[in-house]
Enzyme design. Sequence first.
Site, PDB file in Angstrom:
ATOM      1  N   VAL A  67       8.399   3.498   2.937  1.00 53.02           N
ATOM      2  CA  VAL A  67       8.125   3.280   1.514  1.00 53.02           C
ATOM      3  C   VAL A  67       6.630   3.079   1.294  1.00 53.02           C
ATOM      4  O   VAL A  67       5.838   3.009   2.247  1.00 53.02           O
ATOM      5  CB  VAL A  67       8.922   2.088   0.947  1.00 53.02           C
ATOM      6  CG1 VAL A  67      10.412   2.283   1.183  1.00 53.02           C
ATOM      7  CG2 VAL A  67       8.451   0.767   1.511  1.00 53.02           C
ATOM      8  N   SER A  81       1.352  10.652  11.101  1.00 53.63           N
ATOM      9  CA  SER A  81       0.436  11.598  10.456  1.00 53.63           C
ATOM     10  C   SER A  81       0.966  13.015  10.513  1.00 53.63           C
ATOM     11  O   SER A  81       1.660  13.392  11.452  1.00 53.63           O
ATOM     12  CB  SER A  81      -0.942  11.558  11.107  1.00 53.63           C
ATOM     13  OG  SER A  81      -1.753  12.554  10.511  1.00 53.63           O
ATOM     14  N   LYS A 101      -3.991   4.556  13.231  1.00 52.56           N
ATOM     15  CA  LYS A 101      -3.708   5.491  12.127  1.00 52.56           C
ATOM     16  C   LYS A 101      -4.795   5.377  11.043  1.00 52.56           C
ATOM     17  O   LYS A 101      -5.213   6.372  10.457  1.00 52.56           O
ATOM     18  CB  LYS A 101      -2.321   5.211  11.534  1.00 52.56           C
ATOM     19  CG  LYS A 101      -1.988   6.024  10.280  1.00 52.56           C
ATOM     20  CD  LYS A 101      -1.952   7.503  10.573  1.00 52.56           C
ATOM     21  CE  LYS A 101      -1.534   8.462   9.494  1.00 52.56           C
ATOM     22  NZ  LYS A 101      -1.467   8.139   8.133  1.00 52.56           N
ATOM     23  N   HIS A 117      -7.768   7.182  12.286  1.00 53.57           N
ATOM     24  CA  HIS A 117      -7.435   8.614  12.169  1.00 53.57           C
ATOM     25  C   HIS A 117      -7.710   9.099  10.741  1.00 53.57           C
ATOM     26  O   HIS A 117      -8.352  10.120  10.524  1.00 53.57           O
ATOM     27  CB  HIS A 117      -5.960   8.823  12.541  1.00 53.57           C
ATOM     28  CG  HIS A 117      -5.386  10.123  12.082  1.00 53.57           C
ATOM     29  ND1 HIS A 117      -5.046  10.367  10.754  1.00 53.57           N
ATOM     30  CD2 HIS A 117      -5.122  11.277  12.738  1.00 53.57           C
ATOM     31  CE1 HIS A 117      -4.597  11.600  10.637  1.00 53.57           C
ATOM     32  NE2 HIS A 117      -4.627  12.173  11.829  1.00 53.57           N
ATOM     33  N   ASN A 118      -7.228   8.334   9.765  1.00 53.75           N
ATOM     34  CA  ASN A 118      -7.444   8.733   8.369  1.00 53.75           C
ATOM     35  C   ASN A 118      -8.924   8.687   8.005  1.00 53.75           C
ATOM     36  O   ASN A 118      -9.405   9.529   7.247  1.00 53.75           O
ATOM     37  CB  ASN A 118      -6.655   7.819   7.431  1.00 53.75           C
ATOM     38  CG  ASN A 118      -5.186   8.165   7.396  1.00 53.75           C
ATOM     39  OD1 ASN A 118      -4.663   8.740   8.343  1.00 53.75           O
ATOM     40  ND2 ASN A 118      -4.514   7.818   6.328  1.00 53.75           N
ATOM     41  N   GLU A 167     -10.452  11.692   9.208  1.00 50.47           N
ATOM     42  CA  GLU A 167     -10.017  12.774   8.299  1.00 50.47           C
ATOM     43  C   GLU A 167     -10.934  12.820   7.063  1.00 50.47           C
ATOM     44  O   GLU A 167     -11.329  13.906   6.618  1.00 50.47           O
ATOM     45  CB  GLU A 167      -8.567  12.471   7.909  1.00 50.47           C
ATOM     46  CG  GLU A 167      -7.892  13.440   6.997  1.00 50.47           C
ATOM     47  CD  GLU A 167      -6.471  12.919   6.645  1.00 50.47           C
ATOM     48  OE1 GLU A 167      -5.720  12.527   7.553  1.00 50.47           O
ATOM     49  OE2 GLU A 167      -6.148  12.887   5.444  1.00 50.47           O
ATOM     50  N   TYR A 168     -11.293  11.666   6.527  1.00 48.16           N
ATOM     51  CA  TYR A 168     -12.225  11.609   5.386  1.00 48.16           C
ATOM     52  C   TYR A 168     -13.555  12.272   5.772  1.00 48.16           C
ATOM     53  O   TYR A 168     -14.112  13.058   5.006  1.00 48.16           O
ATOM     54  CB  TYR A 168     -12.521  10.161   4.995  1.00 48.16           C
ATOM     55  CG  TYR A 168     -11.587   9.495   4.013  1.00 48.16           C
ATOM     56  CD1 TYR A 168     -10.237   9.359   4.276  1.00 48.16           C
ATOM     57  CD2 TYR A 168     -12.075   8.949   2.826  1.00 48.16           C
ATOM     58  CE1 TYR A 168      -9.386   8.698   3.386  1.00 48.16           C
ATOM     59  CE2 TYR A 168     -11.231   8.288   1.932  1.00 48.16           C
ATOM     60  CZ  TYR A 168      -9.886   8.171   2.221  1.00 48.16           C
ATOM     61  OH  TYR A 168      -9.064   7.518   1.344  1.00 48.16           O
TER      62      TYR A 168
HETATM   63  P1  NAP Z   1       5.291   6.939  -1.521  1.00 49.14           P
HETATM   64  O1  NAP Z   1       5.037   7.659  -2.790  1.00 49.14           O
HETATM   65  O2  NAP Z   1       4.182   6.253  -0.866  1.00 49.14           O
HETATM   66  O3  NAP Z   1       6.465   5.875  -1.754  1.00 49.14           O
HETATM   67  C1  NAP Z   1       7.625   6.199  -2.475  1.00 49.14           C
HETATM   68  C2  NAP Z   1       8.834   5.542  -1.831  1.00 49.14           C
HETATM   69  O4  NAP Z   1       8.657   4.110  -1.820  1.00 49.14           O
HETATM   70  C3  NAP Z   1      10.101   5.824  -2.612  1.00 49.14           C
HETATM   71  O5  NAP Z   1      11.159   5.980  -1.698  1.00 49.14           O
HETATM   72  C4  NAP Z   1      10.252   4.565  -3.445  1.00 49.14           C
HETATM   73  O6  NAP Z   1      11.561   4.309  -3.833  1.00 49.14           O
HETATM   74  C5  NAP Z   1       9.809   3.527  -2.445  1.00 49.14           C
HETATM   75  N1  NAP Z   1       9.432   2.265  -3.077  1.00 49.14           N
HETATM   76  C6  NAP Z   1       8.360   2.032  -3.868  1.00 49.14           C
HETATM   77  N2  NAP Z   1       8.337   0.740  -4.258  1.00 49.14           N
HETATM   78  C7  NAP Z   1       9.424   0.158  -3.704  1.00 49.14           C
HETATM   79  C8  NAP Z   1       9.962  -1.153  -3.727  1.00 49.14           C
HETATM   80  N3  NAP Z   1       9.339  -2.142  -4.384  1.00 49.14           N
HETATM   81  N4  NAP Z   1      11.098  -1.400  -3.043  1.00 49.14           N
HETATM   82  C9  NAP Z   1      11.722  -0.424  -2.361  1.00 49.14           C
HETATM   83  N5  NAP Z   1      11.268   0.842  -2.292  1.00 49.14           N
HETATM   84  C10 NAP Z   1      10.142   1.123  -2.961  1.00 49.14           C
HETATM   85  O7  NAP Z   1       6.018   7.967  -0.512  1.00 49.14           O
HETATM   86  P2  NAP Z   1       5.446   8.921   0.614  1.00 49.14           P
HETATM   87  O8  NAP Z   1       4.277   9.718   0.141  1.00 49.14           O
HETATM   88  O9  NAP Z   1       6.613   9.628   1.177  1.00 49.14           O
HETATM   89  O10 NAP Z   1       4.872   7.907   1.710  1.00 49.14           O
HETATM   90  C11 NAP Z   1       5.697   6.962   2.365  1.00 49.14           C
HETATM   91  C12 NAP Z   1       4.805   6.133   3.273  1.00 49.14           C
HETATM   92  O11 NAP Z   1       4.205   6.995   4.242  1.00 49.14           O
HETATM   93  C13 NAP Z   1       3.667   5.440   2.528  1.00 49.14           C
HETATM   94  O12 NAP Z   1       3.404   4.208   3.124  1.00 49.14           O
HETATM   95  C14 NAP Z   1       2.507   6.383   2.740  1.00 49.14           C
HETATM   96  O13 NAP Z   1       1.252   5.740   2.677  1.00 49.14           O
HETATM   97  C15 NAP Z   1       2.782   6.908   4.134  1.00 49.14           C
HETATM   98  N6  NAP Z   1       2.223   8.240   4.427  1.00 49.14           N
HETATM   99  C16 NAP Z   1       2.239   9.221   3.491  1.00 49.14           C
HETATM  100  C17 NAP Z   1       1.753  10.480   3.825  1.00 49.14           C
HETATM  101  C18 NAP Z   1       1.785  11.617   2.834  1.00 49.14           C
HETATM  102  O14 NAP Z   1       1.242  12.681   3.150  1.00 49.14           O
HETATM  103  N7  NAP Z   1       2.414  11.458   1.690  1.00 49.14           N
HETATM  104  C19 NAP Z   1       1.260  10.725   5.109  1.00 49.14           C
HETATM  105  C20 NAP Z   1       1.291   9.695   6.049  1.00 49.14           C
HETATM  106  C21 NAP Z   1       1.790   8.459   5.692  1.00 49.14           C
HETATM  107  P3  NAP Z   1      12.103   4.808  -5.285  1.00 49.14           P
HETATM  108  O15 NAP Z   1      12.621   6.199  -5.066  1.00 49.14           O
HETATM  109  O16 NAP Z   1      13.167   3.837  -5.610  1.00 49.14           O
HETATM  110  O17 NAP Z   1      10.939   4.766  -6.228  1.00 49.14           O
END
Ligand code: NAP
Length: 478
Positions: A76, A130, A185, A188-189, A192-193
């Site tokens: 999340v 990642s 991580k 790593h990011n 990436e920047y």
């Molecule tokens: P996100 O947009 O960061 O998070 C959305 C998710 O979080 C949804 O499932 C949402 O549930 C849930 N959520 C938000 N607030 C919540 C709460 N208070 N209680 C329970 N659930 C909650 O999603 P993402 O981009 O897939 O990233 C997920 C994680 O991986 C993050 O920590 C992000 O930083 C990390 N990450 C992302 C990427 C990328 O490329 N996107 C890459 C590496 C790591 P609802 O559906 O109920 O809103």
Amino acid sequence: MTSEPHVGLTGLATMGANLARNLAHHAIPVAVHNRTFSRTEKFIADYGSEGPLSAYESTADWVSALSRPRLLISMVQAGAPTDAVIEEIIPHLDPGDILIDGGNANFRDTQRRHRSVAQHGVHFLGAGVSGGEEGALNGPSIMPGGDRDPYERAVRPVFEAIAAQVDGTPCCTYVGPDGAGHYVKMVHNGIEYADMQLIAESYDLLRHGAGLEVPEIAACFEQWNQSELESFLIEISARVLAKTDEASGQPLVDVILDAAEQKGTGRWTAQNALELGVPLTGITEAVFARTLSALKSERVAAAGRLAGPAPGTSRGDETLVDDLGHALYASKIVSYAQGFAQMAAASQAEGWGLDLGAMATIWRGGCIIRARFLDRIREAYGADPALANLMLAEFFAQALERAQDPWRRVVAKAAEMGIPAPAFSSSLAYYDGYRRARGPASLIQGLRDLFGAHTYRRIDREGAFHISWSGDGAENEI
Ligand code: NAP
């Protein structure tokens, strides 16, 4: 494995959904859950047939469906949502269960969560993941940190199955205790920047310094991707630059607003470098460049007010095109050298025992900064695990020696043409500062002693000294 769900995954946005599918594609039974159930229903409707996936609406049903000891992954949003999820799950867990935060948590939060979750007898792992959407689905680079025993026993087979593989080696290794995985991580990011900033500066100089058209720049990146610069980010730069906007017929890059956004991991990396006292100029300049880019309206106003050379469009500087490839490679070496020096310093400060060569190994595939030269970084730390700075490894010292003339020409031309190149120029300044046996800091120490009696050390004898600047001018040992 039994047919009972072996892994529970909550958070079915981009990363969680793709990670759950990746697990299912490897025949690992996954119970999925999401705060908003409609997202879970849609996930199952779209992908439920891809493998052993089962869905649960309530946290209690989801947790109790899992085989013991339970293995749960939270994907999340980082920050308060992650705390909310942990708080929600913990009352349903038993001692010995394993809870993994796979989001982009701040490593200090992971350390805190590790301590608080341990009070319930539950093992907490903070795992950096990642590779974005595509990596999560087909094989990410995974950086797990936390309790080692449960990792080796229960998590490692799962993570190694779903991680990217390079030469038969999974892009996943145990990183270190508590927040070590999320720390790595974060760096790593940060790298990436810096990589992306160097790419943006190269594009700017190719366009406004060498006068190339956007499709020609795309071709240049494609060519660079056949060289020592081969990497995912160079490859996708060529793709983005080759893309035409259907509505306007212009290159897409010309219709995208020039204001870069950020989610915070670059800023954390820079903040942590300041705390550790590690010079991290490339990544920090990249963060500042994004913040400057975001001042769009101020920049538009300043463009009509502040004097300086206008970005050129005249063609023909073939030397600059050629020089840029070398400057990009040298600056990239510097930003990795700085990132690895930061990880070494953090490892020392936190007692993590990071294996830097292993970090280079798991970044070779799956992740956003995957690049050909990570093999060379792995070799450098393999040959000397205590290497003070990557630039000192023979391979990189020679590469920097070969690149330095074009690198200097690029920085000089950018300054003359008024094209900002903060990552190129700060990398070169770091290189020159690092190879300087005696620099100008003696004057800084003199100034500090004059205005603040801060004392200075001498080169010819031990001790701290102060001059009586407003008195008799005598030097006294303090
Ligand atoms: P996100 O947009 O960061 O998070 C959305 C998710 O979080 C949804 O499932 C949402 O549930 C849930 N959520 C938000 N607030 C919540 C709460 N208070 N209680 C329970 N659930 C909650 O999603 P993402 O981009 O897939 O990233 C997920 C994680 O991986 C993050 O920590 C992000 O930083 C990390 N990450 C992302 C990427 C990328 O490329 N996107 C890459 C590496 C790591 P609802 O559906 O109920 O809103």
